[in-house]
Design an enzyme around this catalytic site. Structure first.
Site, PDB file in Angstrom:
ATOM      1  N   CYS A   2       0.837  -1.194   0.000  1.00  0.00           N
ATOM      2  CA  CYS A   2       0.000   0.000   0.000  1.00  0.00           C
ATOM      3  C   CYS A   2       0.875   1.249   0.000  1.00  0.00           C
ATOM      4  O   CYS A   2       1.898   1.310   0.662  1.00  0.00           O
ATOM      5  CB  CYS A   2      -0.949   0.095   1.193  1.00  0.00           C
ATOM      6  SG  CYS A   2      -2.100  -1.265   1.281  1.00  0.00           S
ATOM      7  N   ARG A  27       4.041  -0.525  -4.661  1.00  0.00           N
ATOM      8  CA  ARG A  27       3.712  -0.988  -3.314  1.00  0.00           C
ATOM      9  C   ARG A  27       2.386  -1.746  -3.258  1.00  0.00           C
ATOM     10  O   ARG A  27       2.011  -2.278  -2.214  1.00  0.00           O
ATOM     11  CB  ARG A  27       3.645   0.206  -2.353  1.00  0.00           C
ATOM     12  CG  ARG A  27       4.954   0.949  -2.242  1.00  0.00           C
ATOM     13  CD  ARG A  27       4.804   2.154  -1.345  1.00  0.00           C
ATOM     14  NE  ARG A  27       4.594   1.772   0.034  1.00  0.00           N
ATOM     15  CZ  ARG A  27       5.557   1.581   0.916  1.00  0.00           C
ATOM     16  NH1 ARG A  27       6.808   1.737   0.567  1.00  0.00           N
ATOM     17  NH2 ARG A  27       5.285   1.236   2.151  1.00  0.00           N
ATOM     18  N   TRP A  74      -2.590  -2.829  -1.687  1.00  0.00           N
ATOM     19  CA  TRP A  74      -2.253  -4.250  -1.775  1.00  0.00           C
ATOM     20  C   TRP A  74      -3.132  -4.905  -0.720  1.00  0.00           C
ATOM     21  O   TRP A  74      -2.942  -4.690   0.486  1.00  0.00           O
ATOM     22  CB  TRP A  74      -0.773  -4.479  -1.475  1.00  0.00           C
ATOM     23  CG  TRP A  74      -0.324  -5.877  -1.711  1.00  0.00           C
ATOM     24  CD1 TRP A  74       0.098  -6.405  -2.895  1.00  0.00           C
ATOM     25  CD2 TRP A  74      -0.235  -6.937  -0.755  1.00  0.00           C
ATOM     26  NE1 TRP A  74       0.440  -7.724  -2.728  1.00  0.00           N
ATOM     27  CE2 TRP A  74       0.243  -8.086  -1.429  1.00  0.00           C
ATOM     28  CE3 TRP A  74      -0.524  -7.036   0.613  1.00  0.00           C
ATOM     29  CZ2 TRP A  74       0.451  -9.302  -0.799  1.00  0.00           C
ATOM     30  CZ3 TRP A  74      -0.318  -8.248   1.241  1.00  0.00           C
ATOM     31  CH2 TRP A  74       0.164  -9.361   0.539  1.00  0.00           C
ATOM     32  N   ASN A 100      -1.933   2.252   5.564  1.00  0.00           N
ATOM     33  CA  ASN A 100      -1.016   1.199   5.122  1.00  0.00           C
ATOM     34  C   ASN A 100      -0.608   0.434   6.368  1.00  0.00           C
ATOM     35  O   ASN A 100      -0.092   1.022   7.313  1.00  0.00           O
ATOM     36  CB  ASN A 100       0.215   1.853   4.463  1.00  0.00           C
ATOM     37  CG  ASN A 100       1.357   0.880   4.250  1.00  0.00           C
ATOM     38  OD1 ASN A 100       1.133  -0.318   4.103  1.00  0.00           O
ATOM     39  ND2 ASN A 100       2.572   1.375   4.219  1.00  0.00           N
ATOM     40  N   GLY A 101      -0.875  -0.866   6.394  1.00  0.00           N
ATOM     41  CA  GLY A 101      -0.525  -1.667   7.566  1.00  0.00           C
ATOM     42  C   GLY A 101      -1.635  -2.654   7.866  1.00  0.00           C
ATOM     43  O   GLY A 101      -2.501  -2.887   7.022  1.00  0.00           O
ATOM     44  N   GLU A 493      17.721 -17.663  -7.235  1.00  0.00           N
ATOM     45  CA  GLU A 493      17.295 -16.335  -7.683  1.00  0.00           C
ATOM     46  C   GLU A 493      16.679 -16.402  -9.090  1.00  0.00           C
ATOM     47  O   GLU A 493      15.675 -15.753  -9.371  1.00  0.00           O
ATOM     48  CB  GLU A 493      18.500 -15.373  -7.623  1.00  0.00           C
ATOM     49  CG  GLU A 493      18.254 -13.963  -8.094  1.00  0.00           C
ATOM     50  CD  GLU A 493      17.148 -13.214  -7.363  1.00  0.00           C
ATOM     51  OE1 GLU A 493      16.621 -13.717  -6.368  1.00  0.00           O
ATOM     52  OE2 GLU A 493      16.776 -12.132  -7.837  1.00  0.00           O
ATOM     53  N   LYS A 497      12.904 -15.266  -9.977  1.00  0.00           N
ATOM     54  CA  LYS A 497      12.582 -14.250 -11.003  1.00  0.00           C
ATOM     55  C   LYS A 497      11.495 -14.781 -11.936  1.00  0.00           C
ATOM     56  O   LYS A 497      10.546 -14.088 -12.259  1.00  0.00           O
ATOM     57  CB  LYS A 497      13.811 -13.876 -11.837  1.00  0.00           C
ATOM     58  CG  LYS A 497      14.861 -13.027 -11.194  1.00  0.00           C
ATOM     59  CD  LYS A 497      14.463 -11.603 -10.929  1.00  0.00           C
ATOM     60  CE  LYS A 497      13.751 -11.396  -9.658  1.00  0.00           C
ATOM     61  NZ  LYS A 497      14.375 -11.259  -8.398  1.00  0.00           N
ATOM     62  N   GLU A 500       8.100 -15.099 -10.133  1.00  0.00           N
ATOM     63  CA  GLU A 500       7.514 -13.793  -9.810  1.00  0.00           C
ATOM     64  C   GLU A 500       6.815 -13.159 -11.001  1.00  0.00           C
ATOM     65  O   GLU A 500       5.723 -12.624 -10.855  1.00  0.00           O
ATOM     66  CB  GLU A 500       8.618 -12.815  -9.355  1.00  0.00           C
ATOM     67  CG  GLU A 500       9.092 -13.012  -7.952  1.00  0.00           C
ATOM     68  CD  GLU A 500      10.197 -12.014  -7.607  1.00  0.00           C
ATOM     69  OE1 GLU A 500      10.088 -11.383  -6.546  1.00  0.00           O
ATOM     70  OE2 GLU A 500      11.174 -11.883  -8.368  1.00  0.00           O
ATOM     71  N   HIS A 516      17.531 -35.946  -5.383  1.00  0.00           N
ATOM     72  CA  HIS A 516      16.735 -36.338  -4.218  1.00  0.00           C
ATOM     73  C   HIS A 516      15.323 -35.774  -4.300  1.00  0.00           C
ATOM     74  O   HIS A 516      14.798 -35.272  -3.309  1.00  0.00           O
ATOM     75  CB  HIS A 516      17.449 -35.878  -2.943  1.00  0.00           C
ATOM     76  CG  HIS A 516      18.840 -36.401  -2.847  1.00  0.00           C
ATOM     77  ND1 HIS A 516      19.122 -37.713  -2.524  1.00  0.00           N
ATOM     78  CD2 HIS A 516      20.031 -35.816  -3.106  1.00  0.00           C
ATOM     79  CE1 HIS A 516      20.429 -37.904  -2.558  1.00  0.00           C
ATOM     80  NE2 HIS A 516      21.009 -36.767  -2.912  1.00  0.00           N
ATOM     81  N   LYS A 615       6.474  -4.482  -4.176  1.00  0.00           N
ATOM     82  CA  LYS A 615       7.921  -4.300  -4.077  1.00  0.00           C
ATOM     83  C   LYS A 615       8.382  -4.295  -2.637  1.00  0.00           C
ATOM     84  O   LYS A 615       9.446  -4.801  -2.301  1.00  0.00           O
ATOM     85  CB  LYS A 615       8.305  -2.989  -4.755  1.00  0.00           C
ATOM     86  CG  LYS A 615       9.773  -2.688  -4.679  1.00  0.00           C
ATOM     87  CD  LYS A 615      10.368  -2.598  -6.044  1.00  0.00           C
ATOM     88  CE  LYS A 615      11.864  -2.691  -6.031  1.00  0.00           C
ATOM     89  NZ  LYS A 615      12.333  -4.046  -6.313  1.00  0.00           N
TER      90      LYS A 615
HETATM   91  C1  G6P Z   1       9.399  -8.347  -1.975  1.00  0.00           C
HETATM   92  C2  G6P Z   1       9.917  -7.958  -3.345  1.00  0.00           C
HETATM   93  C3  G6P Z   1      11.219  -8.684  -3.623  1.00  0.00           C
HETATM   94  C4  G6P Z   1      12.233  -8.377  -2.533  1.00  0.00           C
HETATM   95  C5  G6P Z   1      11.678  -8.717  -1.146  1.00  0.00           C
HETATM   96  C6  G6P Z   1      12.578  -8.199  -0.045  1.00  0.00           C
HETATM   97  O1  G6P Z   1       9.024  -9.674  -1.974  1.00  0.00           O
HETATM   98  O2  G6P Z   1       8.955  -8.266  -4.334  1.00  0.00           O
HETATM   99  O3  G6P Z   1      11.734  -8.258  -4.869  1.00  0.00           O
HETATM  100  O4  G6P Z   1      13.391  -9.120  -2.758  1.00  0.00           O
HETATM  101  O5  G6P Z   1      10.408  -8.098  -0.976  1.00  0.00           O
HETATM  102  O6  G6P Z   1      12.591  -6.800  -0.103  1.00  0.00           O
HETATM  103  P1  G6P Z   1      13.708  -5.891   0.470  1.00  0.00           P
HETATM  104  O7  G6P Z   1      13.272  -4.497   0.121  1.00  0.00           O
HETATM  105  O8  G6P Z   1      13.750  -6.110   1.953  1.00  0.00           O
HETATM  106  O9  G6P Z   1      14.991  -6.265  -0.164  1.00  0.00           O
END
Ligand code: G6P
Length: 620
Positions: A2, A27, A74, A100-101, A493, A497, A500, A516, A615
């Site tokens: 948010c 956000r 969100w 937000n929260g 990672e 990606k 996501e 395994h 994000k």
């Molecule tokens: C969310 C984002 C990710 C990020 C993670 C941690 O899930 O979508 O891209 O890696 O938060 O965020 P930070 O700001 O703590 O690195």
């Protein structure tokens, strides 16, 4: 999660509110809304979907006025819908707010307010706050307070806040007190921008860029009263506070897409510069080490450290895994990498020689912040590796290292990972040179680090080829990502990606471990992405690749230039420049970012705003 904006001043509020919401859309993008004070009432426009849908609504139904608030959502409590969109109204419209929260005790508060006659129309926890403020406003008035006085509103908000359990960033308008905006924070970030005869509010500094350079970051339990020409800060415990004004370092250039179609692609291509910026001023050739300005720990204390805990979420956690390998190899210090969401509720034994690093791009991730606070509470030196200057984690840490990666807008993190790995390499060099690492070894690491921006530029030349590979595989429903040693976190990672942004199921595994379990998934339709640059155990990874090929699984390999062995075995090879093993994640992560990007594009997904994600995850 948010985003909040607010404006009080002489100009039409909607311009800043909408632009701010566009910038905060990362956000959350389930819905968006604005409220603007008009002569007799507060007008609201809100809508499910993206900010551009709200912008269209505001064109169809214009909303004039110079004091307003806005929100991009969100969803946590209540599905994404028009009615659940913020702003929410309290009482009979005398209070309008955005939040937000998460309000944890909203259930019991809602029951109490219902008994008092308040009518709930939404499924949100926020509506409880709106009615609660309205209730306390009414109580103040009953006691003789003037509802048109700012002081009455402040008291009503304070009384409401005292009853809330959970987290909030709030922006509140009062119908009967035009021109006053009250903001409050506990756990969710808020920043005030100071203009000339105007004030701005936002969840982070990005909406303020181009509007003002002077900002005040609110702290937990602080409440701000904003009018066009005044800013008053009050703390729950200490009464009036003097605002600490900081200068904003972001520029509008950071937020410009330039020649790129998406932020994610722009940010992938920024990575050579990201590494340059993360290294700038931090290489000490004379001492063959790294130097940091903000660790705030003396050499003696640093030498006593005998254990390091890295805590983070998401991509930052993957960078932490690379950090573990680096720090153990160069500094010979045992390292653990903890999911912040776990660490915050665990109670691992930590001695006074343990150093804790929170790794975070945003500096606002709720779990990372909570884990850091928990460690701090126990008296441990707690540092941060963070990108966003002035973020909560950056401010609360005892010291730390900034990434200097510039704004990262794409929800899927790319350049922040690269910056984190670069900074962790510097940290390993620094801690190593205080211990066992020799002068020549330090010199070699420095010269290899200096070469990395060019190596990344070269790596990016694989773009076209990755695009073609994506074309071949974008229809797959499952992917495996496999790597060993430094490339195991890269495999994780790469899988993250893809998941996501393309919504394809992908799993990252240590290449040998796939025997395994995951190997059971292998068939002609399940591609395995092998991250297999030359390393100590290269022949072992080749054997793992053979095992997949024997089961007719397609193999895409990321390998060093000129690697014919891999070329013979894999269906498709993406070449990256050869670098020392410990630096490989910096180059091998890049083709995987590009692969995810192109697969997602081909599947028609929104790469910068993937569904259900945000994000910055500022709720638990
Ligand atoms: C969310 C984002 C990710 C990020 C993670 C941690 O899930 O979508 O891209 O890696 O938060 O965020 P930070 O700001 O703590 O690195």
């Amino acid at each position: 999660m948010c985003g909040i904006v607010g404006y009080v001043g002489p100009k039409s509020a909607i311009t800043y509110l909408l632009e701010g919401l566009f910038r905060l859309e990362y956000r959350g993008y389930d819905s968006a809304g604005v409220a603007i004070q008009q002569s007799e009432a507060i007008a609201i426009r809100k809508k499910t979907g993206r900010v551009n849908q709200l912008a269209t609504l505001c064109q169809e139904q214009p909303i004039a006025g110079t004091f307003g608030i806005g929100h991009t959502r969100w969803a946590t409590h209540g599905e994404p819908s028009d009615v659940n969109s913020h702003p929410h109204t309290g009482g009979n419209g005398e209070v309008v707010l955005v939040h937000n929260g998460v309000i944890e005790n909203y259930g019991s508060l809602r029951n109490q307010l219902r008994e008092l006659g308040y009518i709930f129309r939404t499924g949100t926890d926020t509506e409880v706050v709106a009615h609660l403020v309205a209730f306390h406003l009414a109580e103040e008035v009953k006691m003789g307070a003037d509802p048109t006085e700012t002081q009455t509103c402040v008291k009503a908000v304070e009384a409401a806040l005292r009853r809330l359990k959970g987290t909030y960033g709030l922006a509140v308008l009062f119908r009967d007190v035009p021109g006053t905006l009250i903001a409050a924070r506990l756990g969710s970030p808020l920043v005030v921008g100071i203009g000339k005869g105007e004030h701005f509010l936002a969840s982070d500094a990005s909406p303020l860029v181009g509007y003002t350079e002077e900002v005040v970051y609110l702290s937990d339990h602080e409440l701000a009263v904003l009018t066009s020409d005044s800013l008053q800060l009050l703390h729950r415990d200490g009464g009036m506070q003097t605002p600490s004004v900081k200068v904003l370092e972001q520029s509008t250039q950071d937020l410009d897409l330039g020649e790129y179609d998406h932020y994610m692609l722009k940010e992938i291509f920024e990575q050579p510069t990201t590494v340059e910026n993360a290294l700038r001023g931090r290489l000490d050739d004379d001492e063959a080490t790294a130097k940091f300005g903000g660790l705030n720990m003396d050499a003696q204390t640093l030498r006593r450290i005998d254990r390091i805990v890295l805590t983070a979420c998401g991509t930052s956690w993957h960078a932490g895994l690379v950090g573990e390998y680096l720090l153990e190899e160069f500094a010979r210090i045992p390292v653990e990498v903890e999911y912040a969401s776990e660490l915050r509720y665990r109670n691992p034994p930590l001695s006074d020689r343990t150093m804790i690093f929170a790794i975070t791009q945003s500096g606002e991730t709720a779990d990372t912040l909570a884990a850091m606070r928990e460690c701090k509470r126990k008296g441990h030196p707690t540092l941060a590796i963070c990108n966003v200057v002035g973020s909560t984690i950056a401010r609360e840490a005892d010291g730390g290292i900034y990434l200097h990666a510039g704004s990262e807008v794409g929800v899927a993190s790319t350049k922040a990972f690269t910056a984190q790995v670069t900074v962790l390499t510097l940290l390993a060099l620094f801690m190593g040179r205080m211990r066992h690492l020799s002068y020549p070894a330090g010199k070699r690491i420095i010269s290899h680090l200096r070469a990395m921006p060019d190596k990344l530029r070269k790596t990016l030349q694989c773009h076209q080829q990755v695009q073609e590979i994506a074309q071949k595989y974008y229809g797959a429903e499952n992917f495996l990502y496999l790597g060993r040693l430094y490339n195991f976190p890269v495999a994780l990672e790469g899988a993250l990606k893809l998941k996501e942004i393309s919504y394809i199921h992908a799993e990252g595994y240590p290449a040998a471990e796939m025997k395994h379990g995951p190997i059971a998934l292998v068939d002609e339709d399940t591609p395995s992405v092998f991250v297999v640059p030359k390393c100590n155990i290269y022949p072992k990874v080749i054997s793992n690749m053979e095992e997949i090929k024997a089961r007719r699984g397609p193999v895409i390999a990321v390998a060093c230039e000129g690697d014919d062995r891999v070329a013979d075995l894999a269906d498709d090879v993406i070449y990256v420049p050869e670098v020392d093993e410990y630096l490989q994640p910096l180059v091998t992560a890049v083709p995987l970012q590009l692969l995810a990007y192109h697969v997602a594009l081909l599947r028609g997904c929104n790469v910068d705003r993937p569904r259900n994600l945000a994000k910055s995850v500022t709720v638990e």
